[in-house]
Design a protein around this motif. Sequence first.
Motif, short mmCIF file in Angstrom:
data_model
loop_
_atom_site.label_atom_id
_atom_site.label_comp_id
_atom_site.label_asym_id
_atom_site.label_seq_id
_atom_site.Cartn_x
_atom_site.Cartn_y
_atom_site.Cartn_z
N TYR A 7 24.10 -17.75 15.33
CA TYR A 7 23.18 -16.62 15.25
C TYR A 7 23.16 -16.10 13.82
N PRO A 8 22.00 -15.82 13.27
CA PRO A 8 21.95 -15.14 11.97
C PRO A 8 22.66 -13.79 12.07
N LYS A 9 23.31 -13.35 10.99
CA LYS A 9 24.09 -12.13 11.02
C LYS A 9 23.26 -10.91 11.36
N ASN A 10 21.97 -10.92 11.01
CA ASN A 10 21.15 -9.75 11.32
C ASN A 10 20.81 -9.67 12.81
N LEU A 11 21.05 -10.74 13.55
CA LEU A 11 20.85 -10.71 15.00
C LEU A 11 22.13 -10.34 15.73
N SER A 12 23.27 -10.82 15.24
CA SER A 12 24.54 -10.48 15.88
C SER A 12 25.69 -10.72 14.90
N GLU A 13 26.49 -9.67 14.71
CA GLU A 13 27.70 -9.80 13.89
C GLU A 13 28.92 -10.12 14.75
N ASN A 14 28.73 -10.16 16.06
CA ASN A 14 29.84 -10.39 16.98
C ASN A 14 29.91 -11.83 17.47
N TYR A 15 29.09 -12.69 16.90
CA TYR A 15 29.00 -14.09 17.32
C TYR A 15 29.75 -14.95 16.30
N HIS A 16 30.71 -15.73 16.79
CA HIS A 16 31.57 -16.52 15.91
C HIS A 16 31.60 -17.97 16.39
N VAL A 17 31.43 -18.90 15.47
CA VAL A 17 31.39 -20.32 15.83
C VAL A 17 32.64 -21.02 15.32
N ILE A 18 33.23 -21.86 16.17
CA ILE A 18 34.29 -22.76 15.75
C ILE A 18 33.67 -24.16 15.69
N TYR A 19 33.50 -24.67 14.48
CA TYR A 19 32.77 -25.93 14.27
C TYR A 19 33.71 -27.15 14.29
N HIS A 20 33.09 -28.29 14.51
CA HIS A 20 33.74 -29.58 14.29
C HIS A 20 34.20 -29.61 12.82
N PRO A 21 35.39 -30.20 12.53
CA PRO A 21 35.90 -30.20 11.14
C PRO A 21 34.95 -30.84 10.13
N GLU A 22 34.14 -31.80 10.56
CA GLU A 22 33.19 -32.43 9.65
C GLU A 22 32.15 -31.42 9.16
N ILE A 23 31.79 -30.49 10.02
CA ILE A 23 30.84 -29.44 9.64
C ILE A 23 31.56 -28.35 8.86
N GLU A 24 32.73 -27.99 9.33
CA GLU A 24 33.49 -26.91 8.69
C GLU A 24 33.74 -27.17 7.21
N LYS A 25 34.05 -28.41 6.88
CA LYS A 25 34.40 -28.72 5.48
C LYS A 25 33.17 -28.77 4.58
N ASN A 26 31.96 -28.79 5.18
CA ASN A 26 30.73 -28.87 4.39
C ASN A 26 29.84 -27.63 4.54
N LEU A 27 30.42 -26.52 4.99
CA LEU A 27 29.62 -25.32 5.26
C LEU A 27 28.95 -24.75 4.02
N ASP A 28 29.46 -25.09 2.84
CA ASP A 28 28.82 -24.61 1.60
C ASP A 28 27.42 -25.19 1.44
N ASP A 29 27.17 -26.33 2.06
CA ASP A 29 25.84 -26.94 2.02
C ASP A 29 25.23 -26.86 3.41
N PHE A 30 25.10 -25.62 3.91
CA PHE A 30 24.68 -25.41 5.30
C PHE A 30 23.26 -25.92 5.55
N LYS A 31 22.38 -25.78 4.58
CA LYS A 31 21.00 -26.24 4.77
C LYS A 31 20.95 -27.74 5.01
N GLU A 32 21.74 -28.49 4.27
CA GLU A 32 21.78 -29.94 4.45
C GLU A 32 22.37 -30.30 5.82
N LEU A 33 23.39 -29.54 6.25
CA LEU A 33 23.97 -29.75 7.58
C LEU A 33 22.92 -29.54 8.67
N CYS A 34 22.12 -28.49 8.51
CA CYS A 34 21.08 -28.20 9.49
C CYS A 34 20.07 -29.35 9.56
N ASN A 35 19.70 -29.88 8.41
CA ASN A 35 18.77 -31.01 8.39
C ASN A 35 19.38 -32.22 9.09
#
Length: 381
Positions: free
Chosen positions: A327-355
Amino acid sequence: MISNLKKLIKLLIYGLINLFISPSKEIKRKSLLLVRLDAIGDYVLFRNFISLLKKSQKYNDYTITLLGNSVWKNLSKELDYEYVDDFIWLDRNKFHNNLIYRYKKLKEITFYGYEIVINPAYSREFYYSDTIVKLLTANEKIGSISDTSNLNVFKNNVSDKYYTKLISTKKEIMFEFNRNKEFFEKLLEENLLIIKPNIKLKEKKLSFNLPQNYAIFFVGAGKNFRKWDIQKFAVVAKHLKDNYDYKIVLCGGANDIKESKSFKQCFNDDYLDLVGKTTLVELLYVFNNGNIIISNDTAAPHIAVALSMKNVFVISNGFHLGRFVPYPKNLSENYHVIYHPEIEKNLDDFKELCNKYYFGSELNINKISVDTVKEKLGMTL
């Protein structure tokens, strides 16, 4: 080879069934049919726009019929009855597999003609909503310019012609609630002030008692590859009970009984097992009174956010990243995701992950460790 032949035969029969449908030529005055046939989570991210449609200057004097997926029938009848004049329910499995049911349901749906038919789904479906829109008699048929999640380019181009108007939304990856909002703002030609999905509940007495200060573990999901290992759920449940003094409430649908039985073998302590024992409406009240929910990435977290739960934790392998999670932060600040480690280590490039994971993810959800979940909980609670 044989399965492909069976599929082809079924599609040919679909076409023959369409030929035997004789839609009503009579159009009900000031009538609007809203078509939405996707899953429970999609419904939760869409349903608030029904009331805005009904209250709008453009359609406030129209009678609204909602053609919906039968899996969320009880939810919608409980939450949307003030804004929907009539309901038609479609069982997707039967519509796909039972040819007699498909014929009868298409006859029922096309029994009336409507001034306006609206299909707001961004990922349209050729043999479901698009086929229905094609067969209906209507003065105006409005849909969304579709992506290719559920139909290929050829079918997309064909079914585009079923509509008199297609509304475009931004081509960029967008959270689904925001995409619904953009569609309805363009449809209604006005800015909508709603900022997040919300569900308001009335007082209701449940047929079972809930504990005080409890954590919900939602162990179900539509697909097995989105289910975290039940043994890991049990370990985290023990952690919350021992370290945060939470009572444990286990939730899920009738299809999650296997997980429920496995949890019982793994969790050697008291807990309340509600898996397969509640209606969707009762589940709303279970969530609403809970202190925290830990869930697979399914409809449950969307319901929890809509109910403004304070602590929503989602275990995700990145499926439909950017569209349904996070969830975008402006929709909910109480929503927290625990990602797969492959995603977690690349979160700085979130746009590319989304693609990369927009259309799905094959990452093994059980690569997410118990320690990672505990750490995320410790940072937040």
